[in-house]
Design an enzyme around this catalytic site. Structure first.
Site, PDB file in Angstrom:
ATOM      1  N   ASN A  46       0.803  -1.218   0.000  1.00 56.58           N
ATOM      2  CA  ASN A  46       0.000   0.000   0.000  1.00 56.58           C
ATOM      3  C   ASN A  46       0.838   1.271   0.000  1.00 56.58           C
ATOM      4  O   ASN A  46       0.396   2.303  -0.482  1.00 56.58           O
ATOM      5  CB  ASN A  46      -0.959   0.013   1.205  1.00 56.58           C
ATOM      6  CG  ASN A  46      -0.305  -0.462   2.476  1.00 56.58           C
ATOM      7  OD1 ASN A  46       0.292  -1.540   2.528  1.00 56.58           O
ATOM      8  ND2 ASN A  46      -0.409   0.333   3.528  1.00 56.58           N
TER       9      ASN A  46
ATOM     10  N   CYS B  83      -3.897   4.433   6.306  1.00 59.51           N
ATOM     11  CA  CYS B  83      -4.750   3.774   7.285  1.00 59.51           C
ATOM     12  C   CYS B  83      -4.398   4.224   8.694  1.00 59.51           C
ATOM     13  O   CYS B  83      -5.205   4.102   9.598  1.00 59.51           O
ATOM     14  CB  CYS B  83      -4.611   2.258   7.190  1.00 59.51           C
ATOM     15  SG  CYS B  83      -5.415   1.607   5.739  1.00 59.51           S
TER      16      CYS B  83
END
Ligand code: PLP
Length: 388
Positions: free
Chosen positions: A151, A327
């Site tokens: 990510n 996140c």
């Protein structure tokens, strides 16, 4: 509000039109998918259509798709010692993960800490297959969790090679494909994965919906994560999020139909963006550059830059980028991904991620360049208030 350019698609993507329509249609349904009357059957039909669409996206059978409340939950569901096959009913005795996994995998799911072993990556962030091969014999029934694409850096892992090693050792492979699906080819069988995690909001559906996909019906979880009404074939109880699942299915179908065109589109613009980064500031470091990467992600820095201040400077120019893993944004903590790649703490502190998507346009890259020019020139002039 002035024009904004969104470069944080790895954190979350906008809703696709097809997903919005499916969501709105499903909101009109009153029935519970478990009810036998016509209203219940209508809701069930929507869930099952979405199951087919999500299965088709990754080359699986609809019966092997289990909807969850997020990619995070799907990861936790996958990381259980209690997965068994027809041939092997004893629990998994060890969990191996790469050092660059998402926090939801790093936490180890339902394995006790003593049974989790982290494996190193090379300087580009790819799992060290030689170390995997040497380490696997510590276990007779291993589970390896390896993401398809990272990510933060977008670096793609050698999943098929890892699958061959794990299967030869009698183990299972779980692949977190949250960032990869819709961006690169992602077929559960070609990858050699036994389990695959997906998240709806990364492909243009809603936040708070995900799926765990298994490769074969014989894979069975002896200890479900949520017990109750027996939904999702006993694996995950709770009345289904019908509208969220409907949107997920529609987004999956759109992502599948448009995958190649979208990949080409994103790659063209990402390459332009990276060329501009370097043209404006030749010292720019692009992490994982020598590895195969997602077509939409670039993680970069300039010596002396601080990520938090750079993100704010970009934001003031109308550009949304993120520092490290989105996140966990809000918390300033150094990237475990770059640390595992052996990047110095000084460079790690400056890492900024720009991630693109199907709606990113030339004008966005042009705006990005303008903002970068200002930031880089402030940095080179040593205007520490802006960039240091
Ligand atoms: N796995 C990866 C690689 C991710 O990037 C993310 C979220 O960014 C997740 C899992 C978690 O997905 P969700 O946001 O649906 O919980």
């Amino acid at each position: 509000m002035p024009e904004r350019s969104y470069f944080d698609w790895n954190a979350s993507a906008p809703l696709r039109e097809q997903a919005r329509r499916a969501f709105e249609e499903a909101l009109a349904l009153t029935g519970n998918p478990s009810s036998v009357h016509a209203e219940g059957r209508a809701a069930r039909a929507v869930v099952e259509k979405a199951r087919e669409q999500v299965a088709a996206l990754v080359g699986a059978r609809p019966g092997d798709v289990f909807f969850t409340s997020s990619g995070t939950e799907a990861n936790v569901l996958a990381l259980s010692p209690a997965w068994e096959s027809a041939a092997e009913k004893r629990p998994r005795d060890r969990l191996f993960i790469s050092a660059v996994e998402h926090a939801s995998v790093q936490a180890g799911g339902r394995f006790s800490n003593a049974l989790v072993e982290e494996l190193p990556v090379d300087a580009e962030g790819r799992l060290r297959l030689d170390v995997l091969q040497k380490t696997l014999p510590k276990s007779t029934r291993p589970l390896l969790s390896l993401m398809l694409a990272n990510n933060e850096t977008g670096v793609i892992q050698p999943v098929a090679e890892a699958a061959a090693l794990v299967h030869a050792a009698g183990g299972f492979l779980h692949v977190d494909a949250v960032q990869a699906v819709g961006r690169i080819a992602c077929d559960i069988n070609t990858l050699g994965a036994d389990f695959l995690t997906l998240s709806a909001h990364k492909i243009g559906a809603l936040k708070g919906v995900g799926a765990l996909v298994r490769a074969r019906e014989e894979l069975h979880l002896a200890d479900p994560l949520i017990r109750g009404g027996g939904q999702e074939r006993g694996l995950r109880a709770g009345t289904e999020n019908v509208a969220g699942i409907a949107a997920f299915g529609a987004a999956a179908a759109a992502a599948q139909a448009r995958r190649e065109a979208e990949t080409k589109h994103m790659l063209g613009l990402r390459n332009k963006l990276e060329a501009a980064l370097r043209a404006i500031a030749p010292d720019t470091v692009i992490f994982g550059e020598a590895a195969e990467r997602l077509p939409n992600t670039t993680l970069f820095t300039l010596p002396g830059m601080k990520a938090e201040t750079a993100v704010i400077a970009f934001d003031l120019e109308g550009i949304a980028v993120s520092s490290g893993a989105a996140c966990s944004s809000g918390k300033v903590r150094p990237s475990h991904v770059l640390a595992a790649m052996g990047v110095s703490p000084a460079l790690t502190r400056g890492a900024v991620r720009a991630s693109l998507g199907w709606e990113t346009a030339e004008i966005d890259v042009e705006r990005f360049q303008i903002a970068w020019r200002k930031l880089a020139s402030a940095l080179s002039k040593g205007q520490r208030g802006i960039a240091a």
